[in-house]
Design an enzyme around this catalytic site. Structure first.
Site, PDB file in Angstrom:
ATOM      1  N   TYR A  48      24.284 -50.203   5.984  1.00  0.00           N
ATOM      2  CA  TYR A  48      23.367 -50.090   4.694  1.00  0.00           C
ATOM      3  C   TYR A  48      24.073 -51.418   3.580  1.00  0.00           C
ATOM      4  O   TYR A  48      23.235 -51.825   2.919  1.00  0.00           O
ATOM      5  CB  TYR A  48      23.637 -48.907   4.436  1.00  0.00           C
ATOM      6  CG  TYR A  48      23.284 -47.856   4.709  1.00  0.00           C
ATOM      7  CD1 TYR A  48      22.591 -47.528   6.593  1.00  0.00           C
ATOM      8  CD2 TYR A  48      23.496 -46.658   4.199  1.00  0.00           C
ATOM      9  CE1 TYR A  48      22.109 -46.959   6.664  1.00  0.00           C
ATOM     10  CE2 TYR A  48      22.648 -45.332   5.362  1.00  0.00           C
ATOM     11  CZ  TYR A  48      21.912 -45.535   6.119  1.00  0.00           C
ATOM     12  OH  TYR A  48      22.337 -44.088   7.346  1.00  0.00           O
ATOM     13  N   LYS A  73      29.945 -44.073   8.136  1.00  0.00           N
ATOM     14  CA  LYS A  73      29.867 -44.187   9.427  1.00  0.00           C
ATOM     15  C   LYS A  73      30.036 -46.040   9.877  1.00  0.00           C
ATOM     16  O   LYS A  73      29.913 -47.069   9.879  1.00  0.00           O
ATOM     17  CB  LYS A  73      27.940 -44.309   9.692  1.00  0.00           C
ATOM     18  CG  LYS A  73      27.413 -43.142   9.024  1.00  0.00           C
ATOM     19  CD  LYS A  73      26.017 -42.896   9.525  1.00  0.00           C
ATOM     20  CE  LYS A  73      24.864 -41.912   8.619  1.00  0.00           C
ATOM     21  NZ  LYS A  73      24.339 -42.895   7.504  1.00  0.00           N
ATOM     22  N   HIS A 106      27.925 -44.301  14.003  1.00  0.00           N
ATOM     23  CA  HIS A 106      26.409 -44.176  13.550  1.00  0.00           C
ATOM     24  C   HIS A 106      25.209 -44.048  14.238  1.00  0.00           C
ATOM     25  O   HIS A 106      23.934 -43.376  14.825  1.00  0.00           O
ATOM     26  CB  HIS A 106      26.403 -45.749  13.338  1.00  0.00           C
ATOM     27  CG  HIS A 106      25.655 -46.119  11.891  1.00  0.00           C
ATOM     28  ND1 HIS A 106      25.210 -46.317  10.565  1.00  0.00           N
ATOM     29  CD2 HIS A 106      24.101 -44.741  12.303  1.00  0.00           C
ATOM     30  CE1 HIS A 106      24.174 -46.393   9.864  1.00  0.00           C
ATOM     31  NE2 HIS A 106      23.106 -45.611  10.638  1.00  0.00           N
ATOM     32  N   LYS A 229      16.584 -39.475   0.406  1.00  0.00           N
ATOM     33  CA  LYS A 229      16.104 -40.649  -0.447  1.00  0.00           C
ATOM     34  C   LYS A 229      15.543 -41.024  -1.832  1.00  0.00           C
ATOM     35  O   LYS A 229      13.891 -41.122  -1.640  1.00  0.00           O
ATOM     36  CB  LYS A 229      16.663 -41.766  -0.013  1.00  0.00           C
ATOM     37  CG  LYS A 229      16.545 -43.451  -0.925  1.00  0.00           C
ATOM     38  CD  LYS A 229      15.730 -44.071   0.139  1.00  0.00           C
ATOM     39  CE  LYS A 229      15.327 -45.272  -0.598  1.00  0.00           C
ATOM     40  NZ  LYS A 229      14.213 -46.125  -0.758  1.00  0.00           N
ATOM     41  N   ASN A 239      13.753 -33.019  -6.418  1.00  0.00           N
ATOM     42  CA  ASN A 239      14.433 -33.685  -4.431  1.00  0.00           C
ATOM     43  C   ASN A 239      15.233 -32.954  -5.069  1.00  0.00           C
ATOM     44  O   ASN A 239      15.900 -31.994  -3.846  1.00  0.00           O
ATOM     45  CB  ASN A 239      14.694 -35.014  -4.472  1.00  0.00           C
ATOM     46  CG  ASN A 239      13.655 -35.578  -3.345  1.00  0.00           C
ATOM     47  OD1 ASN A 239      12.576 -34.954  -3.942  1.00  0.00           O
ATOM     48  ND2 ASN A 239      13.653 -36.801  -3.644  1.00  0.00           N
TER      49      ASN A 239
HETATM   50  P1  NAD Z   1      13.186 -39.990   3.650  1.00  0.00           P
HETATM   51  O1  NAD Z   1      12.879 -39.012   4.286  1.00  0.00           O
HETATM   52  O2  NAD Z   1      13.901 -39.629   2.690  1.00  0.00           O
HETATM   53  O3  NAD Z   1      12.724 -40.641   2.558  1.00  0.00           O
HETATM   54  C1  NAD Z   1      12.921 -41.575   1.281  1.00  0.00           C
HETATM   55  C2  NAD Z   1      10.806 -41.910   0.616  1.00  0.00           C
HETATM   56  O4  NAD Z   1      10.196 -41.150   0.665  1.00  0.00           O
HETATM   57  C3  NAD Z   1      11.643 -43.167  -0.580  1.00  0.00           C
HETATM   58  O5  NAD Z   1      11.868 -44.223  -0.019  1.00  0.00           O
HETATM   59  C4  NAD Z   1      10.404 -42.590  -0.986  1.00  0.00           C
HETATM   60  O6  NAD Z   1       9.287 -43.296  -0.343  1.00  0.00           O
HETATM   61  C5  NAD Z   1       9.943 -40.588  -0.195  1.00  0.00           C
HETATM   62  N1  NAD Z   1      10.185 -40.086  -1.647  1.00  0.00           N
HETATM   63  C6  NAD Z   1      11.076 -39.622  -1.870  1.00  0.00           C
HETATM   64  N2  NAD Z   1      11.011 -38.231  -2.007  1.00  0.00           N
HETATM   65  C7  NAD Z   1       9.958 -38.259  -2.732  1.00  0.00           C
HETATM   66  C8  NAD Z   1       9.460 -37.574  -3.459  1.00  0.00           C
HETATM   67  N3  NAD Z   1      10.150 -36.880  -4.740  1.00  0.00           N
HETATM   68  N4  NAD Z   1       8.241 -37.780  -3.806  1.00  0.00           N
HETATM   69  C9  NAD Z   1       7.160 -38.666  -3.050  1.00  0.00           C
HETATM   70  N5  NAD Z   1       7.958 -39.555  -2.304  1.00  0.00           N
HETATM   71  C10 NAD Z   1       9.185 -39.770  -2.473  1.00  0.00           C
HETATM   72  O7  NAD Z   1      14.278 -41.273   4.774  1.00  0.00           O
HETATM   73  P2  NAD Z   1      15.018 -41.970   4.841  1.00  0.00           P
HETATM   74  O8  NAD Z   1      15.932 -42.666   3.432  1.00  0.00           O
HETATM   75  O9  NAD Z   1      15.046 -42.538   5.928  1.00  0.00           O
HETATM   76  O10 NAD Z   1      16.369 -41.093   4.486  1.00  0.00           O
HETATM   77  C11 NAD Z   1      17.384 -40.607   3.787  1.00  0.00           C
HETATM   78  C12 NAD Z   1      18.578 -40.979   4.543  1.00  0.00           C
HETATM   79  O11 NAD Z   1      18.925 -40.103   5.699  1.00  0.00           O
HETATM   80  C13 NAD Z   1      18.603 -42.128   4.902  1.00  0.00           C
HETATM   81  O12 NAD Z   1      18.510 -42.636   2.453  1.00  0.00           O
HETATM   82  C14 NAD Z   1      20.689 -42.493   4.660  1.00  0.00           C
HETATM   83  O13 NAD Z   1      21.023 -41.653   3.711  1.00  0.00           O
HETATM   84  C15 NAD Z   1      20.151 -41.872   6.164  1.00  0.00           C
HETATM   85  N6  NAD Z   1      19.695 -42.251   7.814  1.00  0.00           N
HETATM   86  C16 NAD Z   1      20.049 -42.810   8.655  1.00  0.00           C
HETATM   87  C17 NAD Z   1      19.871 -42.692   9.896  1.00  0.00           C
HETATM   88  C18 NAD Z   1      21.144 -43.073  10.343  1.00  0.00           C
HETATM   89  O14 NAD Z   1      20.594 -42.969  12.058  1.00  0.00           O
HETATM   90  N7  NAD Z   1      22.190 -41.887  10.941  1.00  0.00           N
HETATM   91  C19 NAD Z   1      18.978 -43.569  10.115  1.00  0.00           C
HETATM   92  C20 NAD Z   1      17.622 -43.632   8.329  1.00  0.00           C
HETATM   93  C21 NAD Z   1      18.376 -42.699   7.319  1.00  0.00           C
END
Ligand code: NAD
Length: 275
Positions: A48, A73, A106, A229, A239
């Site tokens: 990241y 990770k 990861h 996020k 959230n």
């Molecule tokens: P998420 O499902 O948390 O969605 C985030 C998005 O949803 C935001 O950018 C925003 O556009 C919207 N959002 C957030 N809060 C909202 C609300 N209250 N109302 C309306 N819209 C809202 O998606 P993410 O960031 O892909 O996943 C969360 C975390 O998971 C990442 O930041 C990361 O830390 C982790 N992650 C890990 C992997 C992995 O391979 N291990 C992959 C993807 C994400």
């Protein structure tokens, strides 16, 4: 904050803050807002490119270290034993921490066939007290079974893509059987599509909650760890405001029915991107 107890007795907040796609310069501000709002768990990764920003926010918060739970990770091109140990040290330097709470592989990258070496490095870091718990991310039943056959320590966590449209029931059941905590990435389905579904708005209206809060509540009631996020202060607050209501069985079932079997991210069985 609700906690779940990992298979080695370590407690992990059930709701944390994810920082994927948050540039380093913005990560400090976003994590600062999250910590001020009450989050105590932060999920980052080498890939990241924001571990330094996360570390700056942690130091600036003045919070006692033991109140925080930090995850990072190991990236895909560092699965070799020595490389993995070095990668850990480099992440810790960027974060400015002495001890990490959770270190994850990861992705398994099965085509490289090196994740067992990486796991042995994580076991060494754990045995040396450098990290309080070790786990994996994006592991399938097949890669988990292979890991069990080859090594000694069962992962504390498997962080996987999981949201109402991709609920991963079989993998969750497998985790429960083996004492692995399920951590949901993209718990809100990345916001696109999912949060606009009328079913979620309707359930939310009954509780005075938003679709995002309904989805997070569904996860918590399933026992998942979630790491939503956002960089928007209002959404960061929204959230975490999910501990004062409860979905009934019919509402849980209505959300279960949103499953469409479609991943948003890559398939872990074939994903081999090196970054
Ligand atoms: P998420 O499902 O948390 O969605 C985030 C998005 O949803 C935001 O950018 C925003 O556009 C919207 N959002 C957030 N809060 C909202 C609300 N209250 N109302 C309306 N819209 C809202 O998606 P993410 O960031 O892909 O996943 C969360 C975390 O998971 C990442 O930041 C990361 O830390 C982790 N992650 C890990 C992997 C992995 O391979 N291990 C992959 C993807 C994400």
């Amino acid at each position: 904050m609700e906690v779940i107890t990992l298979n080695n007795g370590v407690e992990m907040p059930q709701l944390g803050f994810g920082v994927w796609q948050v540039p380093d310069g913005e990560a400090e501000k976003a994590v600062t807002t999250a910590l001020e709002t009450g989050y105590r768990s932060i999920d980052t990764a080498k890939l990241y490119y924001n571990e330094e920003g996360v570390g700056r926010a942690i130091r600036a918060s003045g919070l006692p270290r033991e109140e925080l739970f930090v995850t990072t990770k190991l990236w895909n091109d560092e699965h070799e034993y020595d490389k993995a140990l070095r990668a850990f040290d480099e992440s810790m330097e960027r974060l400015g921490l002495d001890v990490l709470d959770l270190y994850l592989i990861h992705w398994p990258v099965p085509s490289r066939g090196k994740y067992v070496d990486a796991w042995k490095a994580l076991e060494k870091l754990y045995a040396d007290g450098r990290v309080r718990a070790i786990g994996v991310s994006n592991f399938t039943i097949k890669t988990l079974q292979h890991l069990f056959e080859e090594t000694g320590v069962v992962p504390a966590v498997n962080q996987i893509e999981l949201h109402p449209q991709f609920p991963q029931k079989d993998l969750r059941d497998f985790h429960a059987e083996h004492g692995i905590a399920t951590e949901a990435w993209s718990p809100l389905g990345q916001g696109q599509g999912l949060l606009d579904l009328p079913e979620l708005a309707e359930i939310g209206a009954a509780h005075g909650k938003s679709p995002a809060q309904v989805v997070l509540r569904w996860h918590l009631q399933l026992g998942n760890v979630v790491i939503p996020k956002s960089v928007t202060p209002e959404r960061i607050a929204e959230n975490i405001d999910v501990f004062d209501f409860r979905l009934d069985d019919a509402e849980m079932a209505a959300i279960d029915a949103l499953d469409n079997g479609r991943r948003l991210g890559p398939d872990p069985a074939t994903f081999a991107w090196m970054g």
